[in-house]
Design an enzyme around this catalytic site. Structure first.
Site, mmCIF file in Angstrom:
data_model
loop_
_atom_site.group_PDB
_atom_site.id
_atom_site.type_symbol
_atom_site.label_atom_id
_atom_site.label_comp_id
_atom_site.label_asym_id
_atom_site.label_seq_id
_atom_site.Cartn_x
_atom_site.Cartn_y
_atom_site.Cartn_z
ATOM 1 N N SER A 185 -20.872 -33.586 40.218
ATOM 2 C CA SER A 185 -20.703 -32.682 41.248
ATOM 3 C C SER A 185 -19.034 -32.492 41.632
ATOM 4 O O SER A 185 -18.313 -32.142 40.691
ATOM 5 C CB SER A 185 -21.287 -33.182 42.700
ATOM 6 N N ASP A 196 -30.334 -25.504 40.764
ATOM 7 C CA ASP A 196 -29.324 -26.130 41.527
ATOM 8 C C ASP A 196 -28.691 -25.040 42.576
ATOM 9 O O ASP A 196 -28.075 -23.970 41.822
ATOM 10 C CB ASP A 196 -28.422 -26.793 40.546
ATOM 11 N N HIS A 231 -29.568 -30.136 42.146
ATOM 12 C CA HIS A 231 -28.184 -30.981 42.102
ATOM 13 C C HIS A 231 -28.302 -32.645 41.901
ATOM 14 O O HIS A 231 -27.845 -33.228 41.365
ATOM 15 C CB HIS A 231 -27.391 -30.493 43.381
#
Ligand SMILES: *[C@@H]1O[C@H](CO)[C@@H](O)[C@H](O)[C@H]1NC(C)=O
Ligand SMILES: *[C@@H]1O[C@H](CO)[C@@H](O)[C@H](O)[C@H]1NC(C)=O
Ligand SMILES: *[C@@H]1O[C@H](CO)[C@@H](O)[C@H](O)[C@H]1NC(C)=O
Ligand SMILES: *[C@@H]1O[C@H](CO)[C@@H](O)[C@H](O)[C@H]1NC(C)=O
Length: 396
Positions: A169, A339, A372
């Site tokens: 991320s 995601d 994610h």
């Protein structure tokens, strides 16, 4: 309901990891470090380190120099960099057979875990305290310029070796931004980017977009708060307000913010409410909101030419140009079809920027089912992501 929402709040903004928080709350003691609470308890050797950045932040790092069986590392160092509102515990949450830090140690790597400024174990500073507003006056620009460079330099100095990098991320953006400026490259062997965050203009979640708009609309208010603590008052009110807007669906915040994670351990998900997301700077949240609105990857925009001139010597904030990343630098990039933060369309723009990368120096993995959080908490991430990642490291 408001209270329940309040306790969940914006933890899920941009990166969301409810499960993580649950175990954290039950296993952690504010006076104990990550080594003692999360690593040694699993039978691994672990050492705490402190690193001071050029702008005075004192960051904690953890080193795992051996496998569980006590075999000393015989592979290069790997630096693990977590994402927004998380800390180094990201890599240690699941069982040792499922969590990347343990898996790397068991495969002979010398594992180093970073913790960004402002998170639970990195709240020191040579002169400021977290209660000083000035402590919180930073964005990911500073994570790139100071935190990343300090931790990389430290591992390089301690080991005398070039390192591999794994970011999740926001931890991917830190590396990409640095590489685009040709910084630190001489200390890296390669980088693996899980759920890459670079361009953010195509985020599909109305909730995330509304939150970004709220940050920008009330920028002065948010800047005044300095420290952004998910779950606390201001964040809770913001979420309640957004959830009251027409067309918003707040019935499943985790899914709304991160996408539909396929492979989290459902027996951990009850603990949702006990989480303890890590604070960040509100200035950092505004910077990310600027990226969502503008579609660029640039430094923080002070909003007017004079202030930008003062900080950058230019009327507009300088751009991190992804096409400038050296074409021969080894990159492993893994992204998911579900995601909603590292959105497929945004990743495609990044890949377009990397289109001249040498074919044998760029491995791209697309995982249809992953969202994610699956990249760090998926129970099958070892088979799907980490084994290919280690094969990639071996070739560099
Ligand atoms: C927290 O850690 C300290 C120091 O190791 C210990 O004395 C204390 O009992 C711990 N507290 C809890 C609640 O485990
Ligand atoms: C809201 O989201 C939930 C779960 O994602 C879904 O089951 C529900 O149908 C949605 N409600 C509306 C009004 O779209
Ligand atoms: C899920 O978590 C529970 C409790 O931590 C554990 O016993 C179980 O083995 C885990 N399941 C998987 C598939 O990892
Ligand atoms: C990035 O650099 C390329 C050439 O290296 C240039 O063509 C492009 O305009 C630059 N992009 C930005 C946003 O400055």
């Amino acid at each position: 309901m408001a209270c329940r929402l309040g306790s969940l709040v914006l933890l899920f903004l941009f990166t969301a990891y409810a499960e993580a928080r649950a175990k954290l709350a039950s296993s952690l003691n504010a006076t104990d470090g990550i080594c003692a609470t999360m690593v040694q308890t699993q039978g691994y050797l672990c050492h705490e380190h402190k690193v001071t950045t050029e702008d005075g932040y004192i960051l904690s790092m953890q080193r795992m120099p051996m496998s569980r069986s006590g075999r000393a590392a015989n592979q290069p160092p790997v630096l693990l960099q977590h994402g927004l509102m998380m800390d180094g515990i990201t890599w240690l949450m699941n069982s040792p057979d499922e969590s990347l830090a343990f898996i790397l140690a068991d495969n002979g790597y010398d594992v180093w875990i970073a913790n960004a400024r402002g998170t639970k174990y990195s709240r020191g500073h040579v002169s400021l305290s977290p209660s000083d507003p000035a402590y919180w006056y930073w964005t990911w620009d500073e994570l790139v310029a100071y935190d990343l460079s300090a931790t990389v330099q430290y591992v390089h100095d301690q080991t005398g070796q070039k390192l591999h990098y794994v970011g999740h991320s926001l931890g991917t953006l830190m590396a990409l931004a640095s590489f685009s400026q040709h910084n630190l490259l001489n200390m890296f062997r390669s980088a693996a980017l899980l759920s890459p965050i670079a361009y953010l203009s195509q985020l599909p979640s109305p909730l995330t977009r509304a939150a970004a708009d709220a940050f920008l609309a009330e920028e002065l208010y948010w800047l005044g708060l300095r420290e952004f603590v998910p779950g606390e008052d201001a964040a809770a009110k913001l979420l309640a307000k957004i959830c009251g807007m027409p067309g918003m669906n707040c019935s499943d915040l985790m899914t709304e913010f991160t996408g539909k994670n396929c492979c989290l351990n459902s027996s951990n998900s009850d603990a949702f409410l006990n989480h303890e997301p890590q604070p960040t700077a509100t200035k950092n949240m505004i910077h990310l909101a600027q990226m969502i609105r503008k579609g660029t990857i640039a430094m923080y925009d002070y909003g007017n030419e004079n202030d930008n001139m003062e900080h950058y010597g230019k009327p507009m904030p300088p751009v991190y140009n992804m096409t400038s990343i050296p074409e021969d630098f080894p990159l492993f990039l893994s992204y998911g079809g579900q995601d909603t933060l590292s959105d497929v369309n945004d990743v495609k723009v990044l890949l377009e920027n990397l289109k001249d990368h040498q074919a044998d120096k760029l491995v791209v993995q697309y995982i249809e089912d992953y969202a994610h959080a699956d990249f760090v908490f998926g129970v099958n991430a070892k088979q799907i992501v980490y084994n290919p990642l280690m094969s990639f490291f071996k070739l560099q």
